[in-house]
Design a protein around this motif. Sequence first.
Motif, PDB file in Angstrom:
ATOM      1  N   HIS A 159     -77.575  38.403  17.394  1.00 31.87           N
ATOM      2  CA  HIS A 159     -77.149  38.883  16.067  1.00 31.87           C
ATOM      3  C   HIS A 159     -77.666  38.000  14.940  1.00 31.87           C
ATOM      4  O   HIS A 159     -77.016  37.861  13.910  1.00 31.87           O
ATOM      5  CB  HIS A 159     -75.632  39.016  15.995  1.00 31.87           C
ATOM      6  CG  HIS A 159     -75.084  40.018  16.944  1.00 31.87           C
ATOM      7  ND1 HIS A 159     -75.008  41.363  16.663  1.00 31.87           N
ATOM      8  CD2 HIS A 159     -74.609  39.867  18.205  1.00 31.87           C
ATOM      9  CE1 HIS A 159     -74.493  41.998  17.703  1.00 31.87           C
ATOM     10  NE2 HIS A 159     -74.249  41.121  18.645  1.00 31.87           N
ATOM     11  N   SER A 166     -76.566  44.521  21.163  1.00 32.47           N
ATOM     12  CA  SER A 166     -75.232  44.673  21.726  1.00 32.47           C
ATOM     13  C   SER A 166     -75.241  44.209  23.177  1.00 32.47           C
ATOM     14  O   SER A 166     -76.304  44.100  23.805  1.00 32.47           O
ATOM     15  CB  SER A 166     -74.744  46.118  21.622  1.00 32.47           C
ATOM     16  OG  SER A 166     -75.612  46.982  22.337  1.00 32.47           O
ATOM     17  N   LEU A 280     -67.873  40.937  15.762  1.00 35.41           N
ATOM     18  CA  LEU A 280     -68.327  41.819  16.844  1.00 35.41           C
ATOM     19  C   LEU A 280     -67.203  42.698  17.347  1.00 35.41           C
ATOM     20  O   LEU A 280     -67.209  43.125  18.482  1.00 35.41           O
ATOM     21  CB  LEU A 280     -68.858  40.978  18.012  1.00 35.41           C
ATOM     22  CG  LEU A 280     -69.962  40.005  17.662  1.00 35.41           C
ATOM     23  CD1 LEU A 280     -70.509  39.382  18.928  1.00 35.41           C
ATOM     24  CD2 LEU A 280     -71.064  40.696  16.897  1.00 35.41           C
ATOM     25  N   GLU A 285     -70.439  47.111  18.598  1.00 40.07           N
ATOM     26  CA  GLU A 285     -71.165  45.836  18.589  1.00 40.07           C
ATOM     27  C   GLU A 285     -71.056  45.147  19.945  1.00 40.07           C
ATOM     28  O   GLU A 285     -71.991  44.545  20.427  1.00 40.07           O
ATOM     29  CB  GLU A 285     -70.602  44.935  17.495  1.00 40.07           C
ATOM     30  CG  GLU A 285     -70.959  45.364  16.074  1.00 40.07           C
ATOM     31  CD  GLU A 285     -72.421  45.208  15.800  1.00 40.07           C
ATOM     32  OE1 GLU A 285     -73.078  44.442  16.515  1.00 40.07           O
ATOM     33  OE2 GLU A 285     -72.930  45.860  14.886  1.00 40.07           O
ATOM     34  N   GLU A 287     -70.002  46.418  23.641  1.00 43.79           N
ATOM     35  CA  GLU A 287     -69.672  47.659  24.319  1.00 43.79           C
ATOM     36  C   GLU A 287     -68.765  47.404  25.511  1.00 43.79           C
ATOM     37  O   GLU A 287     -68.957  46.476  26.281  1.00 43.79           O
ATOM     38  CB  GLU A 287     -70.952  48.343  24.804  1.00 43.79           C
ATOM     39  CG  GLU A 287     -71.874  48.728  23.643  1.00 43.79           C
ATOM     40  CD  GLU A 287     -73.066  49.501  24.130  1.00 43.79           C
ATOM     41  OE1 GLU A 287     -73.095  49.843  25.325  1.00 43.79           O
ATOM     42  OE2 GLU A 287     -73.970  49.757  23.320  1.00 43.79           O
TER      43      GLU A 287
END
Length: 499
Positions: A159, A166, A280, A285, A287
Amino acid sequence: MRRLWPALLILALLSGKAGAETLIRSARPDDVSVTIYRAPDRGDGGIQADNLAGFALVTERRTVTLPAGAAVIRFEGVAGNILPESAIIADLPRDVIEKNLDADLLSPRTLYDRMLGRRVLVRRTDRATGKTIEQQATIRSSADGAALVEFGHGIEALHCTGLAESIVYPEVPAGLSAKPTLSIRTDSPRAVTATLTLSYLASGFDWQADYVVTMRTDGRGADMFAWITLASSDVTSFPDARAMVVAGRLNRVGSDQPFARDEDHALTLHCYPTGMPRALSPPPEVEMPMMMAPIAAVADSEIVVTGTRMAKQEELGDLKLYRFPQRVTVASKAQKQVAFLSRDAVPLRVLYVSNVFGDTADDPQVVLRASNRSAAGLGIPLPAGQLKIFETVNGRPVLIGSTASADKAVGEDLEYRVDAGPGVSVETGDVGRHGDRHRLTVTNANPWPIDFEARFSARDDERLRFRQRLPRRDGRDIWSTKVPANGTVTFEYETIDIS
């Protein structure tokens, strides 16, 4: 000796079986009641939706089948903010040996933390082609700090590229529970099916009374209606619950903190090395595994209004208990309302009050005065809460003000203050050339007469002189008058310099 071996083997197997503990799962309560207490230190202010500081007593009835011997009972779906030390379990064949609270709930934060050192898939956008690719990686950092993952070519911080990235988890790590769970160890002398009563305290709840006062067109009375508004910030919903609220102040010593809050479940990582936070949570973001259903979020501001039946007031020592008339769902992160008061044509004195300081006057306030007695249309305990006052204009209610209301016992006088609307104005002006004589002018644009009261105070270097003797109250001179409909009244006074 050979004859002893089979007997010893059977004895060892039996002793091993006797030492094993059976796991008993109680997925949900058969019956539940929720009693909510107000935040002890909130005073007369409204509910703080982002910081519910009240608490609830939750009582659950659960049916479990216990084997003979040692067993672990898992009570799933208890309140997320349960205070485990307060838990009491009744109707067990024997006493509880040990209590444990499984506080690790399935969330983006705990899911990432539990996968430390384990392999995951990173789904990201390829810089060169713009296509979505998946790469295997190993998580090398905890949930505090940057998201460091190790690929075959080295370690990267996720990120930080500005492109979509992700994490896809292959499984849910052991030890994470989708529901808050309280587990106990017990030892039953015989196999039995028992209905247990589990009671505990939980934080993250609150309630208040919400009053609606609608002024009558003659200005001499009002219709009063009141709601009980309860709120929950807990992650657990209690469907079809018996709900109650308790009014009054408890002497509560110390401060109990919930073991898990929403912010504890969120995953906020920092982009290394800039230190910029990247939240997140919630997915996508981060999963969740495909086999897991998504965790639904309920808006904090959601308010559900129950039917028109009234809550019933009961005595609880020096406190007052209000029992909801029908079962309700105390929903997760939501508010619910039920009516508890409806009175028509309550005698109410409406007084307009302005504070006059020297030669200046404040804008008037409306003071509503009533008596909490049966002969005056009330005569019931009125718990603290928020009060909104309406007037009917062209057949429609219009809000004219709101204020807070403290606890009021039967027999007490009620007084509510709100800012007056544009229908009544107060002005001061000088009379004569010396500036020491003043005229107070009260104008009433309403189609009904009003009662008005001016409360005079002098500055330190002056005193006030009036043409008539005025009564004093709380160190102030009080001038009271009635202003006719669509009329004006004036009052003259002097300020004398004593410096």
